[in-house]
Design a protein around this motif. Structure first.
Motif, mmCIF file in Angstrom:
data_model
loop_
_atom_site.group_PDB
_atom_site.id
_atom_site.type_symbol
_atom_site.label_atom_id
_atom_site.label_comp_id
_atom_site.label_asym_id
_atom_site.label_seq_id
_atom_site.Cartn_x
_atom_site.Cartn_y
_atom_site.Cartn_z
ATOM 1 N N PHE A 158 0.828 -1.206 0.000
ATOM 2 C CA PHE A 158 0.000 0.000 0.000
ATOM 3 C C PHE A 158 0.863 1.257 0.000
ATOM 4 O O PHE A 158 0.622 2.189 -0.774
ATOM 5 N N ALA A 159 1.858 1.310 0.869
ATOM 6 C CA ALA A 159 2.708 2.497 0.980
ATOM 7 C C ALA A 159 3.503 2.730 -0.301
ATOM 8 O O ALA A 159 3.638 3.869 -0.758
ATOM 9 N N ALA A 160 4.026 1.664 -0.896
ATOM 10 C CA ALA A 160 4.774 1.811 -2.149
ATOM 11 C C ALA A 160 3.858 2.312 -3.259
ATOM 12 O O ALA A 160 4.254 3.173 -4.058
ATOM 13 N N TYR A 161 2.643 1.804 -3.320
ATOM 14 C CA TYR A 161 1.690 2.248 -4.332
ATOM 15 C C TYR A 161 1.385 3.731 -4.173
ATOM 16 O O TYR A 161 1.380 4.486 -5.149
ATOM 17 N N VAL A 162 1.142 4.160 -2.933
ATOM 18 C CA VAL A 162 0.836 5.571 -2.682
ATOM 19 C C VAL A 162 2.026 6.452 -3.049
ATOM 20 O O VAL A 162 1.858 7.519 -3.646
ATOM 21 N N LEU A 163 3.231 6.011 -2.744
ATOM 22 C CA LEU A 163 4.413 6.822 -3.050
ATOM 23 C C LEU A 163 4.695 6.901 -4.542
ATOM 24 O O LEU A 163 5.046 7.964 -5.064
ATOM 25 N N PHE A 164 4.557 5.801 -5.254
ATOM 26 C CA PHE A 164 4.879 5.803 -6.680
ATOM 27 C C PHE A 164 3.795 6.481 -7.514
ATOM 28 O O PHE A 164 4.104 7.201 -8.463
ATOM 29 N N ILE A 165 2.541 6.282 -7.181
ATOM 30 C CA ILE A 165 1.441 6.873 -7.936
ATOM 31 C C ILE A 165 1.175 8.308 -7.487
ATOM 32 O O ILE A 165 0.631 9.109 -8.233
ATOM 33 N N GLU A 166 1.582 8.648 -6.278
ATOM 34 C CA GLU A 166 1.382 9.963 -5.671
ATOM 35 C C GLU A 166 -0.100 10.323 -5.569
ATOM 36 O O GLU A 166 -0.509 11.455 -5.791
ATOM 37 N N ASP A 167 -0.907 9.335 -5.229
ATOM 38 C CA ASP A 167 -2.325 9.529 -4.987
ATOM 39 C C ASP A 167 -2.556 9.383 -3.489
ATOM 40 O O ASP A 167 -2.737 8.275 -2.986
ATOM 41 N N MET B 253 -4.147 7.303 1.537
ATOM 42 C CA MET B 253 -3.335 7.314 2.744
ATOM 43 C C MET B 253 -4.079 6.834 3.997
ATOM 44 O O MET B 253 -3.481 6.146 4.829
ATOM 45 N N PRO B 254 -5.366 7.149 4.181
ATOM 46 C CA PRO B 254 -6.060 6.607 5.362
ATOM 47 C C PRO B 254 -6.088 5.074 5.388
ATOM 48 O O PRO B 254 -6.021 4.473 6.461
#
Length: 78
Positions: free
Chosen positions: A15-24, A28-29
């Motif tokens: 989840f964290a890697a996806y949020v960081l790479f996609i910047e969406d 985050m919640p």
């Protein structure tokens, strides 16, 4: 308990890697919620191992704080 902790650890990292790479950052919640569940399970595992361990109780307290932050994130993003 150890298998659940490992599975949650992998989910949090993905989840964290996806949020960081996609910047969406709207997701985050969900990252915080899974992190809170992971910390809660890790805390209970440490408490079960040794009754007087400080870090087990600290993990539980931190997970409650993370749940609070996650709930605020869900409210703000709604």
């Amino acid at each position: 308990m150890k298998i659940i902790r490992i599975i949650l650890n992998v989910i949090v990292i993905v989840f964290a890697a996806y949020v960081l790479f996609i910047e969406d950052f709207t997701l985050m919640p969900y990252v915080m919620l899974t992190m809170g569940i992971f910390m809660l399970v890790a805390g209970f595992e440490k408490i079960q191992k040794d009754r007087k361990e400080f870090w087990g109780y600290m993990f539980v307290i931190v997970s409650i704080f993370i749940f609070f932050v996650s709930a605020q994130g869900f409210i703000v993003n709604a």
